[in-house]
Motif scaffolding. Structure first.
Motif, short mmCIF file in Angstrom:
data_model
loop_
_atom_site.label_atom_id
_atom_site.label_comp_id
_atom_site.label_asym_id
_atom_site.label_seq_id
_atom_site.Cartn_x
_atom_site.Cartn_y
_atom_site.Cartn_z
N GLU A 164 -9.09 6.20 5.35
CA GLU A 164 -10.05 5.73 4.65
C GLU A 164 -11.33 6.79 4.49
O GLU A 164 -12.34 6.04 4.42
CB GLU A 164 -10.53 4.16 4.82
CG GLU A 164 -9.49 3.48 4.70
CD GLU A 164 -9.87 1.84 4.63
OE1 GLU A 164 -10.96 1.46 5.20
OE2 GLU A 164 -9.04 0.92 4.53
N ASN B 288 -6.56 9.40 3.17
CA ASN B 288 -6.64 8.19 2.53
C ASN B 288 -6.23 7.12 3.65
O ASN B 288 -6.90 5.85 3.51
CB ASN B 288 -5.54 8.04 1.53
CG ASN B 288 -5.24 6.94 0.88
OD1 ASN B 288 -6.16 6.22 0.36
ND2 ASN B 288 -3.93 6.50 0.55
N GLU B 289 -5.25 7.29 4.52
CA GLU B 289 -4.82 6.38 5.54
C GLU B 289 -6.02 5.92 6.54
O GLU B 289 -6.18 4.89 6.94
CB GLU B 289 -3.71 6.58 6.36
CG GLU B 289 -3.01 5.72 7.29
CD GLU B 289 -3.67 5.81 8.77
OE1 GLU B 289 -3.73 4.81 9.43
OE2 GLU B 289 -4.06 6.95 9.03
N ASN C 18 1.43 4.83 0.67
CA ASN C 18 0.80 6.11 1.34
C ASN C 18 1.97 7.12 1.79
O ASN C 18 2.91 6.77 2.44
CB ASN C 18 0.18 5.73 2.46
CG ASN C 18 -0.54 6.57 3.48
OD1 ASN C 18 -0.02 7.22 4.39
ND2 ASN C 18 -1.99 6.90 3.22
N LEU D 231 -4.28 14.95 2.17
CA LEU D 231 -4.74 13.89 1.73
C LEU D 231 -4.34 12.62 1.91
O LEU D 231 -5.09 11.42 1.95
CB LEU D 231 -4.43 14.11 0.10
CG LEU D 231 -5.18 15.05 -0.63
CD1 LEU D 231 -4.52 15.85 -1.91
CD2 LEU D 231 -6.64 14.80 -0.92
N ALA D 232 -3.14 12.31 2.41
CA ALA D 232 -2.33 11.26 2.61
C ALA D 232 -3.23 10.65 4.14
O ALA D 232 -3.46 9.42 3.93
CB ALA D 232 -0.91 11.23 2.84
N ILE E 189 -13.08 9.67 2.59
CA ILE E 189 -13.17 10.35 1.26
C ILE E 189 -13.95 11.91 1.37
O ILE E 189 -15.00 11.88 1.72
CB ILE E 189 -13.94 9.63 0.19
CG1 ILE E 189 -13.09 8.26 0.06
CG2 ILE E 189 -13.93 10.28 -1.01
CD1 ILE E 189 -13.74 7.32 -0.80
N LYS F 265 0.65 -1.19 -0.01
CA LYS F 265 -0.11 0.02 0.07
C LYS F 265 0.98 1.33 -0.01
O LYS F 265 1.84 1.32 0.61
CB LYS F 265 -0.81 0.03 1.18
CG LYS F 265 -1.77 1.21 1.28
CD LYS F 265 -2.96 1.06 2.50
CE LYS F 265 -3.88 2.39 2.47
NZ LYS F 265 -4.73 2.06 3.55
#
Length: 213
Positions: free
Chosen positions: A141, A138-139, A69, A134-135, A143, A67
């Motif tokens: 989850e 994303n980590e 990230n 953003l990271a 949105i 993954k």
């Protein structure tokens, strides 16, 4: 010439004894010994060489070694104090010390600044903050729309960049973080307060069996 083997890394790393590391950090000797068990679990999860590689670090964080990230990459880079592509035991303990509940807030603030200062310029710029937001989303989850992300970044900059020069310096970051303690909530891992009694769940599922250690 040129290439340094894992065996060489391990020989150098063996000099990092528990009492020395305990003197340099918040951890007791027993806690450093417990961290050694944690370190071995992670460092034997993929490559079996007693060193933590980025893939093993990501596996420990996400249960997925592939993954990608930015947040994980930045944490790995900051743990890798020698900049040699692996995390040795001494680096592991000294870096985890930042996340100890008893570590002074000033050290946590400074670490967080380096985390966000992606290009190492000594400033946090607008685009760097956006990349990290953003990271982290994303980590987690989560949105959010582009507009929502921009709003978060713009609002943060409006509050932190007090001299309006388009970047956040150390002092501005220190003031901003002090007024917004929630920003640093991930800089403290409560289980490190009593590491001899409790390990994070990933230790028990790292893929390494005790007879491999």
């Amino acid at each position: 010439m040129g290439c340094v083997s894992s065996k060489q890394f391990k020989r150098a790393e063996e000099y990092e004894d528990s009492s020395t590391l305990a003197k340099e950090t918040t951890f007791s000797v027993n806690e450093v010994e417990a961290l050694r068990v944690l370190y071995k679990k992670i460092s034997y999860s993929i490559f079996k060489d007693g060193l933590i590689h980025k893939e093993e670090f990501q596996l420990a964080l996400f249960r997925n070694s592939n993954k990608k990230n930015l947040f994980a990459d930045r944490i790995f880079d900051l743990f890798d104090l020698k900049r040699n592509g692996v995390i040795e035991f001494g680096e592991f303990v000294r870096s985890l010390n930042i996340f100890h509940p008893d570590t002074p807030m000033a050290e946590k603030i400074a670490f967080a600044f380096r985390l966000y200062d992606l290009r190492g310029t000594g400033f946090i710029e607008h685009e760097e903050l956006k990349e990290m937001v953003l990271a982290i989303l994303n980590e987690s989850e989560l949105i959010l729309s582009d507009d929502a992300v921009e709003q978060i970044v713009d609002q943060t900059f409006k509050q932190a960049d007090t001299n309006n020069d388009g970047k956040i310096d150390h002092e501005e970051w220190k003031d901003f973080a002090s007024k917004n303690p929630g920003l640093l909530k991930n800089m403290t891992l409560p289980y490190l307060k009593d590491i001899t009694m409790a390990f994070p769940s990933f230790v028990l599922n790292s893929g390494a069996s005790d007879d491999e250690l």
